[in-house]
Write a protein that holds these residues in place. Structure first.
Motif, mmCIF file in Angstrom:
data_model
loop_
_atom_site.group_PDB
_atom_site.id
_atom_site.type_symbol
_atom_site.label_atom_id
_atom_site.label_comp_id
_atom_site.label_asym_id
_atom_site.label_seq_id
_atom_site.Cartn_x
_atom_site.Cartn_y
_atom_site.Cartn_z
ATOM 1 N N MET A 5 -1.010 -3.048 2.542
ATOM 2 C CA MET A 5 -0.638 -2.139 3.587
ATOM 3 C C MET A 5 -0.458 -2.939 4.868
ATOM 4 S SD MET A 5 -2.549 1.240 2.850
ATOM 5 C CE MET A 5 -1.884 1.992 1.422
ATOM 6 N N ASN A 6 0.707 -2.820 5.432
ATOM 7 C CA ASN A 6 1.046 -3.571 6.633
ATOM 8 C C ASN A 6 1.646 -2.645 7.673
ATOM 9 O OD1 ASN A 6 0.638 -6.439 5.631
ATOM 10 N ND2 ASN A 6 1.963 -5.583 4.069
ATOM 11 N N CYS A 7 1.302 -2.900 8.906
ATOM 12 C CA CYS A 7 1.808 -2.112 10.021
ATOM 13 C C CYS A 7 2.826 -2.954 10.783
ATOM 14 C CB CYS A 7 0.665 -1.706 10.943
ATOM 15 S SG CYS A 7 -0.596 -0.722 10.105
ATOM 16 N N LYS A 8 4.064 -2.475 10.835
ATOM 17 C CA LYS A 8 5.137 -3.243 11.466
ATOM 18 C C LYS A 8 4.907 -3.483 12.949
ATOM 19 C CE LYS A 8 8.832 -1.865 8.340
ATOM 20 N NZ LYS A 8 10.134 -1.176 8.266
ATOM 21 N N LYS A 29 1.539 -4.259 -11.011
ATOM 22 C CA LYS A 29 0.254 -3.870 -10.423
ATOM 23 C C LYS A 29 0.126 -4.256 -8.959
ATOM 24 C CE LYS A 29 -2.182 -3.697 -14.760
ATOM 25 N NZ LYS A 29 -3.289 -4.169 -15.572
ATOM 26 N N PHE A 30 1.119 -4.949 -8.448
ATOM 27 C CA PHE A 30 1.106 -5.326 -7.030
ATOM 28 C C PHE A 30 2.098 -4.466 -6.271
ATOM 29 C CE2 PHE A 30 2.921 -7.743 -3.479
ATOM 30 C CZ PHE A 30 1.780 -7.869 -2.711
ATOM 31 N N ARG A 31 1.642 -3.961 -5.142
ATOM 32 C CA ARG A 31 2.538 -3.198 -4.270
ATOM 33 C C ARG A 31 2.195 -3.547 -2.830
ATOM 34 N NH1 ARG A 31 2.434 3.179 -4.164
ATOM 35 N NH2 ARG A 31 1.219 2.611 -5.967
ATOM 36 N N CYS A 32 3.199 -3.695 -2.034
ATOM 37 C CA CYS A 32 3.022 -3.985 -0.613
ATOM 38 C C CYS A 32 3.855 -2.976 0.166
ATOM 39 C CB CYS A 32 3.467 -5.407 -0.311
ATOM 40 S SG CYS A 32 3.155 -5.889 1.384
ATOM 41 N N ASN A 33 3.213 -2.209 1.004
ATOM 42 C CA ASN A 33 3.905 -1.200 1.804
ATOM 43 C C ASN A 33 3.879 -1.598 3.272
ATOM 44 O OD1 ASN A 33 4.180 0.352 -0.516
ATOM 45 N ND2 ASN A 33 2.377 1.571 -0.086
ATOM 46 N N TYR A 34 4.951 -1.255 3.957
ATOM 47 C CA TYR A 34 5.053 -1.475 5.398
ATOM 48 C C TYR A 34 5.224 -0.121 6.075
ATOM 49 C CZ TYR A 34 5.633 -6.421 4.496
ATOM 50 O OH TYR A 34 5.431 -7.724 4.099
ATOM 51 N N TYR A 35 4.445 0.098 7.104
ATOM 52 C CA TYR A 35 4.482 1.350 7.855
ATOM 53 C C TYR A 35 4.865 1.023 9.295
ATOM 54 C CZ TYR A 35 1.866 2.795 3.759
ATOM 55 O OH TYR A 35 1.477 3.027 2.475
ATOM 56 N N VAL A 38 4.025 1.583 12.279
ATOM 57 C CA VAL A 38 2.946 2.028 13.169
ATOM 58 C C VAL A 38 2.171 0.820 13.671
ATOM 59 C CG1 VAL A 38 2.690 4.273 12.017
ATOM 60 C CG2 VAL A 38 1.332 2.330 11.236
ATOM 61 N N PRO A 39 1.375 0.985 14.745
ATOM 62 C CA PRO A 39 0.469 -0.089 15.173
ATOM 63 C C PRO A 39 -0.675 -0.250 14.160
ATOM 64 C CG PRO A 39 0.772 1.557 16.917
ATOM 65 C CD PRO A 39 1.392 2.099 15.673
ATOM 66 N N HIS A 40 -1.514 -1.244 14.360
ATOM 67 C CA HIS A 40 -2.666 -1.512 13.495
ATOM 68 C C HIS A 40 -3.464 -0.224 13.313
ATOM 69 C CE1 HIS A 40 -5.576 -4.314 11.696
ATOM 70 N NE2 HIS A 40 -6.468 -3.442 12.111
ATOM 71 N N SER A 41 -3.517 0.263 12.082
ATOM 72 C CA SER A 41 -4.187 1.540 11.818
ATOM 73 C C SER A 41 -4.348 1.739 10.317
ATOM 74 C CB SER A 41 -3.353 2.698 12.398
ATOM 75 O OG SER A 41 -2.075 2.730 11.808
ATOM 76 N N MET A 42 -4.959 2.845 9.975
ATOM 77 C CA MET A 42 -5.080 3.273 8.574
ATOM 78 C C MET A 42 -4.937 4.785 8.562
ATOM 79 S SD MET A 42 -5.407 2.228 5.540
ATOM 80 C CE MET A 42 -6.064 2.482 3.921
ATOM 81 N N GLY A 43 -3.704 5.237 8.789
ATOM 82 C CA GLY A 43 -3.408 6.658 8.903
ATOM 83 C C GLY A 43 -3.497 7.390 7.580
ATOM 84 N N LEU A 44 -3.302 8.695 7.654
ATOM 85 C CA LEU A 44 -3.430 9.549 6.480
ATOM 86 C C LEU A 44 -2.462 9.157 5.363
ATOM 87 C CD1 LEU A 44 -4.866 11.946 5.213
ATOM 88 C CD2 LEU A 44 -3.208 13.438 6.323
ATOM 89 N N ASP A 46 -1.591 6.736 0.046
ATOM 90 C CA ASP A 46 -0.937 5.711 -0.773
ATOM 91 C C ASP A 46 -1.974 4.796 -1.434
ATOM 92 O OD1 ASP A 46 1.495 6.793 0.009
ATOM 93 O OD2 ASP A 46 1.954 5.182 1.423
ATOM 94 N N ALA A 47 -2.990 4.417 -0.684
ATOM 95 C CA ALA A 47 -4.036 3.535 -1.224
ATOM 96 C C ALA A 47 -4.803 4.219 -2.353
ATOM 97 C CB ALA A 47 -5.000 3.121 -0.114
ATOM 98 N N PHE A 48 -5.191 5.465 -2.140
ATOM 99 C CA PHE A 48 -5.942 6.180 -3.180
ATOM 100 C C PHE A 48 -5.090 6.415 -4.422
ATOM 101 C CE2 PHE A 48 -8.788 7.619 0.386
ATOM 102 C CZ PHE A 48 -9.889 6.901 -0.054
ATOM 103 N N ALA A 49 -3.800 6.681 -4.249
ATOM 104 C CA ALA A 49 -2.917 6.866 -5.406
ATOM 105 C C ALA A 49 -2.819 5.575 -6.210
ATOM 106 C CB ALA A 49 -1.533 7.314 -4.940
ATOM 107 N N TRP A 50 -2.695 4.426 -5.515
ATOM 108 C CA TRP A 50 -2.623 3.138 -6.209
ATOM 109 C C TRP A 50 -3.927 2.863 -6.948
ATOM 110 C CZ3 TRP A 50 -5.177 -1.498 -6.354
ATOM 111 C CH2 TRP A 50 -4.524 -2.549 -6.972
ATOM 112 N N LEU A 51 -5.052 3.085 -6.276
ATOM 113 C CA LEU A 51 -6.348 2.852 -6.913
ATOM 114 C C LEU A 51 -6.536 3.744 -8.127
ATOM 115 C CD1 LEU A 51 -8.525 2.530 -3.695
ATOM 116 C CD2 LEU A 51 -8.064 0.711 -5.349
ATOM 117 N N GLU A 52 -6.151 5.001 -8.005
ATOM 118 C CA GLU A 52 -6.281 5.920 -9.136
ATOM 119 C C GLU A 52 -5.403 5.470 -10.312
ATOM 120 O OE1 GLU A 52 -5.534 10.594 -10.170
ATOM 121 O OE2 GLU A 52 -6.237 10.068 -8.163
#
Length: 62
Positions: free
Chosen positions: A1-4, A33-39, A41-47, A52-58
């Protein structure tokens, strides 16, 4: 997870890390099994990022 718009980590560094990790997963014969997402937004961990993180973990740790 990366914030642009992250002020702590620059985009070039995030992209370099993404490439290294993608290469490792490919060598492990598990590129799916690897995924990298870019959002955009500033440095954060939004909803959306959390969802997305919980879906990948599940998907991979279930």
């Amino acid at each position: 997870m990366n914030c642009k718009q992250d002020k702590l980590f620059n985009l070039a560094g995030m992209q370099a890390a993404e490439k290294k990790l993608a290469d490792i997963y490919t060598k492990m014969k598990a590129p799916e099994k690897f995924r990298c997402n870019y959002y955009d937004v500033p440095h954060s961990m939004g909803l959306q990022m959390q969802n997305d993180a919980f879906a990948w973990l599940e998907q991979w740790l279930k």
